[in-house]
Motif scaffolding. Structure first.
Motif, PDB file in Angstrom:
ATOM      1  N   GLY A 377       0.807  -1.219   0.000  1.00  0.00           N
ATOM      2  CA  GLY A 377       0.000   0.000   0.000  1.00  0.00           C
ATOM      3  C   GLY A 377       0.833   1.258   0.000  1.00  0.00           C
ATOM      4  N   ARG A 378       2.055   1.169  -0.532  1.00  0.00           N
ATOM      5  CA  ARG A 378       2.980   2.298  -0.399  1.00  0.00           C
ATOM      6  C   ARG A 378       2.586   3.508  -1.241  1.00  0.00           C
ATOM      7  NH1 ARG A 378       7.700  -0.295  -0.144  1.00  0.00           N
ATOM      8  NH2 ARG A 378       6.926  -2.402  -0.526  1.00  0.00           N
ATOM      9  N   LEU A 379       1.617   3.383  -2.139  1.00  0.00           N
ATOM     10  CA  LEU A 379       1.174   4.532  -2.936  1.00  0.00           C
ATOM     11  C   LEU A 379      -0.085   5.188  -2.394  1.00  0.00           C
ATOM     12  CD1 LEU A 379       1.757   3.120  -6.531  1.00  0.00           C
ATOM     13  CD2 LEU A 379       3.265   4.567  -5.171  1.00  0.00           C
ATOM     14  N   GLY A 380      -0.592   4.710  -1.254  1.00  0.00           N
ATOM     15  CA  GLY A 380      -1.793   5.291  -0.682  1.00  0.00           C
ATOM     16  C   GLY A 380      -3.047   4.853  -1.410  1.00  0.00           C
ATOM     17  N   ALA A 381      -4.164   5.436  -0.995  1.00  0.00           N
ATOM     18  CA  ALA A 381      -5.456   5.060  -1.572  1.00  0.00           C
ATOM     19  C   ALA A 381      -5.649   5.734  -2.923  1.00  0.00           C
ATOM     20  CB  ALA A 381      -6.587   5.442  -0.625  1.00  0.00           C
ATOM     21  N   LEU A 382      -6.289   5.026  -3.853  1.00  0.00           N
ATOM     22  CA  LEU A 382      -6.651   5.595  -5.150  1.00  0.00           C
ATOM     23  C   LEU A 382      -8.148   5.438  -5.331  1.00  0.00           C
ATOM     24  CD1 LEU A 382      -5.935   6.879  -7.856  1.00  0.00           C
ATOM     25  CD2 LEU A 382      -5.582   4.574  -8.774  1.00  0.00           C
ATOM     26  N   ARG A 383      -8.818   6.584  -5.427  1.00  0.00           N
ATOM     27  CA  ARG A 383     -10.249   6.579  -5.722  1.00  0.00           C
ATOM     28  C   ARG A 383     -10.464   7.423  -6.965  1.00  0.00           C
ATOM     29  NH1 ARG A 383     -15.041   5.960  -1.726  1.00  0.00           N
ATOM     30  NH2 ARG A 383     -16.722   5.725  -3.232  1.00  0.00           N
ATOM     31  N   ILE A 384     -11.089   6.837  -7.961  1.00  0.00           N
ATOM     32  CA  ILE A 384     -11.350   7.520  -9.222  1.00  0.00           C
ATOM     33  C   ILE A 384     -12.828   7.865  -9.255  1.00  0.00           C
ATOM     34  CG2 ILE A 384     -11.224   7.358 -11.727  1.00  0.00           C
ATOM     35  CD1 ILE A 384      -8.961   5.349 -11.396  1.00  0.00           C
ATOM     36  N   ALA A 385     -13.113   9.158  -9.306  1.00  0.00           N
ATOM     37  CA  ALA A 385     -14.479   9.637  -9.178  1.00  0.00           C
ATOM     38  C   ALA A 385     -15.253   9.470 -10.481  1.00  0.00           C
ATOM     39  CB  ALA A 385     -14.477  11.104  -8.753  1.00  0.00           C
ATOM     40  N   THR A 386     -16.554   9.610 -10.382  1.00  0.00           N
ATOM     41  CA  THR A 386     -17.427   9.549 -11.544  1.00  0.00           C
ATOM     42  C   THR A 386     -16.993  10.577 -12.588  1.00  0.00           C
ATOM     43  OG1 THR A 386     -19.291   8.802 -10.215  1.00  0.00           O
ATOM     44  CG2 THR A 386     -19.806   9.851 -12.327  1.00  0.00           C
ATOM     45  N   GLY A 387     -16.825  10.113 -13.809  1.00  0.00           N
ATOM     46  CA  GLY A 387     -16.423  11.003 -14.887  1.00  0.00           C
ATOM     47  C   GLY A 387     -14.937  11.285 -14.958  1.00  0.00           C
ATOM     48  N   GLN A 388     -14.164  10.777 -14.009  1.00  0.00           N
ATOM     49  CA  GLN A 388     -12.719  11.043 -13.978  1.00  0.00           C
ATOM     50  C   GLN A 388     -11.970   9.913 -14.673  1.00  0.00           C
ATOM     51  OE1 GLN A 388     -10.982  10.988 -10.033  1.00  0.00           O
ATOM     52  NE2 GLN A 388      -9.255  12.250 -10.634  1.00  0.00           N
ATOM     53  N   THR A 389     -10.903  10.256 -15.385  1.00  0.00           N
ATOM     54  CA  THR A 389     -10.020   9.268 -15.999  1.00  0.00           C
ATOM     55  C   THR A 389      -8.610   9.510 -15.497  1.00  0.00           C
ATOM     56  OG1 THR A 389     -11.363   9.052 -18.001  1.00  0.00           O
ATOM     57  CG2 THR A 389      -9.059   8.391 -18.161  1.00  0.00           C
ATOM     58  N   ILE A 390      -7.996   8.479 -14.980  1.00  0.00           N
ATOM     59  CA  ILE A 390      -6.602   8.541 -14.536  1.00  0.00           C
ATOM     60  C   ILE A 390      -5.811   7.524 -15.353  1.00  0.00           C
ATOM     61  CG2 ILE A 390      -5.029   7.978 -12.637  1.00  0.00           C
ATOM     62  CD1 ILE A 390      -6.937   9.260 -10.735  1.00  0.00           C
ATOM     63  N   THR A 391      -4.692   7.982 -15.914  1.00  0.00           N
ATOM     64  CA  THR A 391      -3.837   7.124 -16.733  1.00  0.00           C
ATOM     65  C   THR A 391      -2.519   6.896 -16.011  1.00  0.00           C
ATOM     66  OG1 THR A 391      -4.841   7.973 -18.772  1.00  0.00           O
ATOM     67  CG2 THR A 391      -2.699   6.892 -18.968  1.00  0.00           C
ATOM     68  N   LEU A 392      -2.130   5.640 -15.895  1.00  0.00           N
ATOM     69  CA  LEU A 392      -0.869   5.263 -15.263  1.00  0.00           C
ATOM     70  C   LEU A 392       0.015   4.562 -16.282  1.00  0.00           C
ATOM     71  CD1 LEU A 392      -2.199   3.819 -11.866  1.00  0.00           C
ATOM     72  CD2 LEU A 392      -1.496   6.166 -12.369  1.00  0.00           C
ATOM     73  N   ASN A 393       1.299   4.915 -16.267  1.00  0.00           N
ATOM     74  CA  ASN A 393       2.258   4.333 -17.196  1.00  0.00           C
ATOM     75  C   ASN A 393       3.140   3.340 -16.456  1.00  0.00           C
ATOM     76  OD1 ASN A 393       4.904   4.179 -18.772  1.00  0.00           O
ATOM     77  ND2 ASN A 393       3.606   5.315 -20.182  1.00  0.00           N
ATOM     78  N   THR A 394       3.218   2.125 -16.976  1.00  0.00           N
ATOM     79  CA  THR A 394       3.959   1.076 -16.269  1.00  0.00           C
ATOM     80  C   THR A 394       5.470   1.247 -16.376  1.00  0.00           C
ATOM     81  OG1 THR A 394       3.893  -0.379 -18.204  1.00  0.00           O
ATOM     82  CG2 THR A 394       2.092  -0.573 -16.615  1.00  0.00           C
ATOM     83  N   ASP A 395       5.934   2.105 -17.269  1.00  0.00           N
ATOM     84  CA  ASP A 395       7.380   2.301 -17.442  1.00  0.00           C
ATOM     85  C   ASP A 395       7.926   3.439 -16.591  1.00  0.00           C
ATOM     86  OD1 ASP A 395       7.608   0.317 -19.511  1.00  0.00           O
ATOM     87  OD2 ASP A 395       6.632   1.748 -20.845  1.00  0.00           O
ATOM     88  N   ASN A 396       7.112   4.463 -16.400  1.00  0.00           N
ATOM     89  CA  ASN A 396       7.597   5.628 -15.654  1.00  0.00           C
ATOM     90  C   ASN A 396       6.394   6.429 -15.177  1.00  0.00           C
ATOM     91  OD1 ASN A 396       8.700   8.215 -14.893  1.00  0.00           O
ATOM     92  ND2 ASN A 396      10.534   7.667 -16.041  1.00  0.00           N
TER      93      ASN A 396
END
Length: 1021
Positions: A377-396
């Motif tokens: 859990g070292r990155l903390g909580a992630l909550r993505i709200a209605t209508g929100q888009t979060i993009t994560l890159n596996t390389d960086n």
């Protein structure tokens, strides 16, 4: 009648009644005779319109056209008025056109009982005043008279005499806003003072005392602002936030008690209430209630400071008069030292102090023990709200993410902001929630491994998207193909489509005509490229969709004529156009493979044979990728599953493969109209070569792990990207048609999804049953109806500890659902080649070996300002935090102190000094058998609302945040470290992380059977 600013007034009761009306230009008066009231009293009125003399009259008429929009209308009678006789019928104000009564208050003036007032209402909409009078309306004011023809009711005196003066007036409010209380507004700031401390309420509390300079202000006192004017509410309170505007009233707490040093002043959190203005008393009241009471003054005699800047104004823009700032000293409250969460610490007897959403370690039965997995859990909580888009890159990917708190579990030096960069595709969250309509997109060249230390919830219409991309539509007259579709995380990219031919060595082909010539295109690649392999692994090259070869194999060169050798350009006679035309088409790209072969391309042309009976279709269309290259075992028996388990540690967590690109061709090239178009050396009239569509990317690879429950009500998309389409148009002009001839690209295969949790709950929605989609993409299409190959489907693996998962129960929730596969024991259909299930077995590879749990926020009751955490004083046996450890090396379980000497310990030193138990937080890349079995960390924050109702669900970010901005501290290894942070914290929580990898290394990790009695010492101040 009197209107504020216009000076209009009226009269009418008993022996002498005076009416004074302001007007401009001139006036008039009427006359009348007296009459007899119900009590036998005679009523005589005298009218003076302010434009000359007056005379006795029993009837008053007037017209006033220039009063302010917020003017009072009042009448002064000759005797005190009975308030019960005043009504909207006995004192009638109405719109002259609509007869509607304007909103307002009708009352007897408490300071002059002879005066009756109609005060138009003032309402506020989004901070903007809305007045009862309209500047476009005329209002009639009528006061019935007993001596007239009016039926009543009548205004009466306190002695029972009825009004005998008839009033008929017209009023038009065309002026602007008037200052209802002349001059700058004044304000009383009031508090309650404790006569003794602690006071007995209410006997020992003195309310409504002047705040400025007050001492021993009661801990539960409100702060009341009584403005003696009608204030502009937008300058007092922001309606949206419920707080003063940014440059408005400020209530602060001076931490050191020295008002000359302002850098230590912090905003005092609390709630503001702005009452509706009192239009009778011309007063506005604001009340402030501190969230947890006024903080104790403490030994430093801390003060509350109130600033009322010039931006706080009345309706006409006058600023508040009086001193600012105002300061007072709160009550001094002495608090006893506390032990958190209680006197014997957290003994894990129940889960009341556990945040279930962020916890996966086993909390209960008197101890805390490691769980199966879920990450640190070292990155903390992630909550993505209605209508929100979060993009994560596996390389960086850098954390914290923009707009999210730095709740990152890493060890940092004091003064260093915690941050973390993911370069290996591993995302260890404390919890993961995707609300309805929220989307998490994962991209990059590495497989995505998303961990939740506690629960993962993907609500309905929430999405995790690891799909491959699709190329843009291809214009065939472009020199190069478009970029290929990028594969999802850990998946192969699509292959590039062919470029137009490089005719640099063939100058005669460059000048045939505008738009119908060859081009110089150095470096052109005229065959479609193969799609990238499964997992981007070169050893699995054959899994990618094949690229389409150019067709014809030999292009014209030298003189622009049909070539006299095998494999060259061939033409067919087109009777409609009376010309020789090329109908040869190249193959589109083949589809990528994974658990299923990709499909071959399917080229089509309207004329299959040239005039000389040569094929206009390529002899070898691009083949799809081969699933056999991936080496996936048969679906049965399930006990023999290996690759289908999609384990990262064995290299089997791999995204799908890409589709191939299409080849270049010469469709539409024309020769001289010489029937039958077969003569060698036939000159060319137009030369058309066409760049081709690229392939779609493969669906990505995802490992989604929840340390507790994984609930999937939304969708996980691991689709293959579609192959590149040729441009299509209804326009038949030559220029547009020239752009529509590209060979299509092949599609990428579906990806791979592995779900793990103590319980994996995937909803089955009969209307839309698909929760996980690993289908391959669709091949691209072109104008001749040729298509690229479709991608093969991917793989899904589901594991939990319930023992209830079967392919039969889970297959209907996953696309593709392939009917016809019958389970031999149930007789029900299942997708045996797509889905596999099994028991979640604890891994021995990091980060899957990490598990942990977090406590709720702990905040002692009381109106203290800060918590001072106790420093260690080891010589005197005082530890700012402590816990006990259950230890069993095979001779029986012992309960040992962790931080202090313990005579029962088999070690000659406290456990925290034993190698392997030294409270180190291991990183995923930590060398095997190096590190510690568990780590405990502490975090503080400053609450600005009362959290006592639900300390396990405190919002630490966003518009509903319950903590002071920037007060969330890093995680530290000792609570006393929190004393150094500003703003000062007033609550704390702890987290424990276990590393099950250390179990494989033997003692001491194998001897630890749990933790208990976690205790934190602090002093409220």
């Amino acid at each position: 009648m009197k209107a504020i600013g216009a000076r209009a007034a009226a009269a009418g009761m008993a022996a002498l009644l005076t009416f004074v009306a302001g007007c401009s230009g001139g006036g008039s008066s009427g006359s009348g005779s007296g009459g007899s009231g119900s009590n036998g009293a005679m009523f005589i009125a005298t009218c003076s319109l302010g434009c000359g003399g007056g005379q006795s009259t029993a009837e008053v008429t007037c017209t006033i056209v220039d009063i302010p929009i917020n003017a009072d209308i009042y009448v002064v009678f000759s005797e005190p008025v009975d308030p019960n006789s005043v009504s909207d019928e006995s004192f009638n104000v109405k719109d002259a056109i609509t007869s509607a009564q304007p909103p307002g208050n009708l009352f007897v003036d408490p300071t002059n009982p002879r005066r009756v007032v109609f005060r138009p209402a003032i309402a506020f909409v989004n901070g903007t005043p809305q007045f009862g009078f309209s500047p476009t309306s005329t209002y009639k004011v009528t006061i019935p008279s007993e001596d007239g023809s009016d039926p009543g009711p009548f205004i009466t005196s306190a002695g029972g005499k009825r009004n005998a003066s008839l009033m008929r007036c017209s009023v038009k409010p065309i002026q602007g806003v008037t200052d209802v209380v002349a001059g700058p507004p004044t304000v009383d700031v009031l508090v309650s003072v404790a006569l003794v401390s602690p006071p007995v309420v209410p006997a020992d509390v003195l309310p409504n005392q002047d705040a400025d300079g007050a001492t021993n202000v009661w801990r539960d006192s409100t702060i009341r602002f009584v403005f003696h004017d009608i204030m502009n509410p937008a300058s007092v309170l922001d309606e949206a936030s419920g707080q003063p505007p940014a440059n408005g009233i400020a209530i602060k707490f001076d931490v050191d008690g020295d008002l000359d040093t302002v850098s230590d002043q912090v905003v005092l959190p609390g709630e503001y209430r702005l009452d509706e203005p009192d239009l009778s008393l011309l007063r506005t009241e604001l009340t402030f209630t501190a969230s947890a009471g006024l903080p104790s003054a403490g030994v430093d005699l801390r003060q509350v400071v109130i600033e009322i800047p010039p931006t706080v104004q009345d309706l006409v823009g006058n600023s508040v008069a009086g001193p600012s700032p105002i300061a007072f000293t709160p009550e001094i409250v002495v608090f006893a030292d506390v032990s958190l969460p209680d006197n014997d610490g957290e003994n894990f007897a129940d889960v009341a102090n556990q945040v279930a959403l962020e916890s996966g370690a086993t909390w209960g039965g008197g101890r805390l023990q490691r769980g199966i997995g879920g990450g640190a859990g070292r990155l903390g909580a992630l909550r993505i709200a209605t209508g929100q888009t979060i993009t994560l890159n596996t390389d960086n990917q850098s954390f914290p993410l923009p707009g999210l708190p730095a709740d990152i579990l890493v060890d940092v030096a004091p003064g260093v902001e915690p941050s973390f960069v993911v370069t290996n595709g591993i995302f260890e969250f404390s919890s993961l929630v995707i609300d309805q309509g929220g989307t998490l997109v994962l991209e990059g060249t590495k497989a995505a491994r998303v961990f939740s230390r506690g629960s993962t919830t993907i609500q309905s219409f929430g999405v995790i998207d690891i799909s491959g991309d699709s190329p843009a539509v291809q214009l065939s007259d472009e020199a190069q193909s478009n970029a290929a579709g990028v594969g999802g995380p850990g998946a192969g990219d699509g292959g590039l489509g062919a470029d137009r031919f490089d005719n640099t060595p063939n100058p005669t082909l460059l000048v045939l005509g505008v738009g119908s010539s060859g081009i110089q295109n150095p470096g052109a690649v005229t065959n479609g490229q193969r799609g990238g392999p499964v997992g981007r692994d070169p050893a699995l090259e054959d899994s990618g969709g094949g690229g389409g070869l150019r067709f014809p194999l030999v292009f014209p060169s030298g003189n622009p004529t049909i070539q006299p050798f095998l494999g060259g350009l061939r033409l067919s006679f087109n009777a409609l156009a009376s010309t020789c035309l090329c109908f040869q088409v190249a193959s589109g790209g083949g589809g990528g493979a994974y658990a299923q072969d990709g499909r071959s391309a399917f080229p089509l042309t309207p004329v299959p044979l040239a005039t000389d009976l040569s094929e206009n279709l390529p002899q070898h269309p691009a083949s799809g990728g081969f699933a056999s290259a991936v080496g996936i075992e048969a679906p049965d028996p399930e006990s023999a599953h290996d690759v289908r388990r999609l384990r990262f540690e064995t290299g089997d967590l791999r995204g799908g493969s890409g589709g191939g690109g299409g080849g270049v061709h010469l469709y539409g090239t024309t020769g001289a109209p010489i029937f039958p178009c077969t003569g060698l050396g036939l000159p060319l009239a137009k030369y058309f070569d066409h760049s081709a569509g690229s392939g779609g990317g493969g669906g990505g690879a995802l490992q989604l792990v929840a340390g507790d429950t994984l609930t999937l009500s939304g969708k996980i998309l691991a689709l293959g990207g579609n192959g590149g389409d040729a441009f299509r148009s209804e326009d038949t002009t030559d220029t547009v048609v020239r752009q529509t001839r590209s060979a299509a690209g092949g599609a990428g295969s579906g990806g791979a999804v592995r779900l793990q949790g103590q319980s994996v709950l995937i909803d089955l929605n009969t209307g839309d049953p698909t929760r996980i989609d690993v289908r391959g993409g669709f091949g691209g299409t072109n104008a001749t109806l040729g298509i690229g190959g479709r991608g093969g489907h991917g793989l899904v693996r589901i594991e939990d500890t319930s023992g209830a998962l079967t392919r039969v129960t889970e297959s209907p929730k996953i696309a593709p659902f392939i009917p016809g596969h019958i389970n031999s024991s149930t007789g029900l259909e299942e997708s045996e080649n797509v889905v596999s299930v099994g028991e979640w077995i604890a891994s021995r590879t990091r980060p899957e070996t990490f598990s942990g749990s977090v406590s709720c926020w702990m905040k002692p009751a009381g109106n203290y300002f800060r918590l001072i955490f106790t420093e260690d004083d080891e010589p005197n046996g005082i530890f700012g935090w402590s816990m006990d450890v259950y230890y069993d090396a095979g001779s029986g379980e012992l309960l040992l102190k962790y931080r202090d000497e313990d005579p029962s310990s088999p070690f000659g030193t406290p456990l925290e000094d034993v190698v392997g138990l030294q409270n180190g937080l291991n990183a995923p890349a930590t060398q095997n058998c190096v590190g510690d079995y568990f780590a405990i960390r502490f975090q503080g924050a400053r609450a600005v609302t009362d959290i006592s109702a639900d300390p396990c669900n405190v919002a630490i970010s966003g518009p509903d945040s319950q903590i002071e901005l920037d007060s969330l501290t890093p995680w530290v290894s000792h609570p006393a470290e929190l004393n150094d942070f500003e703003p000062r914290v007033n609550m704390i929580r702890f987290v424990v992380v276990f590393d099950g990898r250390m179990i494989t290394c033997g003692a001491p990790a194998t001897s630890i059977k749990g933790l208990t009695n976690v205790k934190i010492l602090a002093t409220p101040d």
